[in-house]
Scaffold this motif. Structure first.
Motif, PDB file in Angstrom:
ATOM      1  N   LYS A  46     -24.572 -12.065  -6.272  1.00 12.21           N
ATOM      2  CA  LYS A  46     -24.463 -13.657  -6.488  1.00 12.21           C
ATOM      3  C   LYS A  46     -24.945 -13.769  -7.898  1.00 12.21           C
TER       4      LYS A  46
ATOM      5  N   ARG B 108     -22.249 -11.343 -10.493  1.00 11.81           N
ATOM      6  CA  ARG B 108     -20.804 -11.143  -9.959  1.00 11.81           C
ATOM      7  C   ARG B 108     -20.370 -12.332  -9.673  1.00 11.81           C
ATOM      8  N   GLY B 109     -21.258 -13.312  -9.173  1.00 13.10           N
ATOM      9  CA  GLY B 109     -20.896 -14.637  -8.937  1.00 13.10           C
ATOM     10  C   GLY B 109     -20.028 -14.829  -7.383  1.00 13.10           C
TER      11      GLY B 109
ATOM     12  N   ASN C 268     -20.275 -15.003  -3.252  1.00 13.91           N
ATOM     13  CA  ASN C 268     -20.842 -15.947  -2.412  1.00 13.91           C
ATOM     14  C   ASN C 268     -21.820 -15.141  -1.543  1.00 13.91           C
TER      15      ASN C 268
END
Length: 351
Positions: A134, A137-138, A140
């Protein structure tokens, strides 16, 4: 009256209203089935609270919900949605079993803390994976934690059928926990154990940390507005990652309490959906540590009382899960309404 006190009192009213509505709607189902709601709820209450044995059983069922719910409440407060308590709980239980079923020569004062620490480490490490994905690397976290739940649960099921299986039995289960790694019993004739003190201690510490320390303020600030937190110089990524790890550690500890406290062996599917139910506990508790404890006890009482209700009235225990679901939906719906009413009252008072 202070705003915080007003908010607390209003939320208590919201929770009470949600419970009343849930019981009312569930009563319609009971009447449709030909059962008397008053008699059903009387049997449920008696099975949950009347007698030390029933009260102890209710608290035992509340313990894993309490610890896992506290971890979820902490993560949600920081704005990171840990849906992975189920897998973290299972892996925490497995780690506690590995340590607790071996090293019989260790003294109690070392063996038990070691098993508890192993469960926290396993749950925390499992939560670190989605937390890292999260923050760095973003990804979800809802998706990654749900997927990791499947891996964690099925890996534990695999373990009790392979490397962790008790060679003395054909059943898929671990060797028993040695006496030096078991949580002491608190109430004779029941399975209530020192995990209760552990859960209450964690709740108090978490409450102090969240509302009385700088780090707790950062957690709440990042959860409320990450951009504002970054503008104020807070390291939002680090706060989210640490919070996620602590959340997973508490979920892992919940699994350890089940194994070391009363089950004493690790079984396949030993605790289905406890991690998911803990989300409901955290929401009902308004993401407050003390509220989460109360919600966990309430849910534990519902589950234990449902057994008596089924025996005396012939009502399926699934009605309890319907009640739980309605309560959470009502809490979420009514909380929005109450927030508007609070704002109106505050403005009216200012004028």
């Amino acid at each position: 009256m202070g705003v915080k006190i007003q908010d607390t009192l209003n939320y208590l009213l919201v929770a009470l209203l949600a419970i009343i509505v849930a019981l009312g709607l569930s009563s319609l189902i009971l009447i449709w089935q030909g059962s008397n709601p008053w008699q059903a709820y009387a049997a449920l209450f008696a099975g949950a609270f009347i007698g030390m044995g029933n009260l102890g059983a209710s608290l035992v069922l509340a313990l894993p919900l309490m610890l896992a719910g506290l971890g979820i409440a902490l993560a949600f407060r920081a704005g990171i949605f840990n849906i992975g308590a189920e897998g973290q709980l299972y892996l925490g239980a497995m780690a506690a079993t590995i340590v607790g079923s071996r090293y019989p020569g260790l003294p109690f004062g070392i063996h038990l803390p070691l098993a508890l620490a192993a469960s926290c480490a396993a749950g925390g490490l499992w939560a670190f994976i989605p937390g890292y994905l999260k923050v760095r690397r973003g990804f979800n976290e809802v998706i990654t934690t749900i997927l990791l739940n499947y891996i964690g649960v099925y890996f534990v099921d695999y373990s009790v059928n392979s490397f962790l299986k008790d060679p003395a039995t054909f059943a898929p289960q671990s060797p028993p926990i040695t006496a030096t790694a078991r949580l002491p019993k608190l109430l004779a004739g029941t399975e209530l154990n020192a995990g209760l003190f552990l859960g209450l201690l964690v709740a108090v510490i978490l409450f102090i940390v969240l509302y009385k320390t700088d780090w707790g303020f950062q957690v709440r600030a990042v959860g409320s507005n990450p951009e504002a937190g970054r503008t104020a110089g807070m390291n939002a990524g680090k706060t989210l990652l640490v919070t996620m790890v602590v959340s997973g550690a508490l979920a892992g500890l919940a699994g350890a309490v089940q194994i070391l406290g009363y089950q004493n062996i690790l079984l396949q599917d030993f605790s289905p959906n406890t991690g998911y139910d803990a989300i409901a506990v955290a929401l009902l508790g308004n993401l407050n540590p003390l509220g989460t404890v109360a919600a966990a006890i309430f849910f534990g009482a519902l589950r234990n009382g449902a057994n008596t209700m089924q025996i005396l009235m012939g009502i399926p225990v699934t009605i309890v899960y319907i009640i739980q679901a309605i309560i959470i939906v009502c809490v979420l719906a009514f909380s929005k309404l109450k927030i508007r009413l609070i704002n109106f009252k505050l403005r009216e008072g200012v004028q």
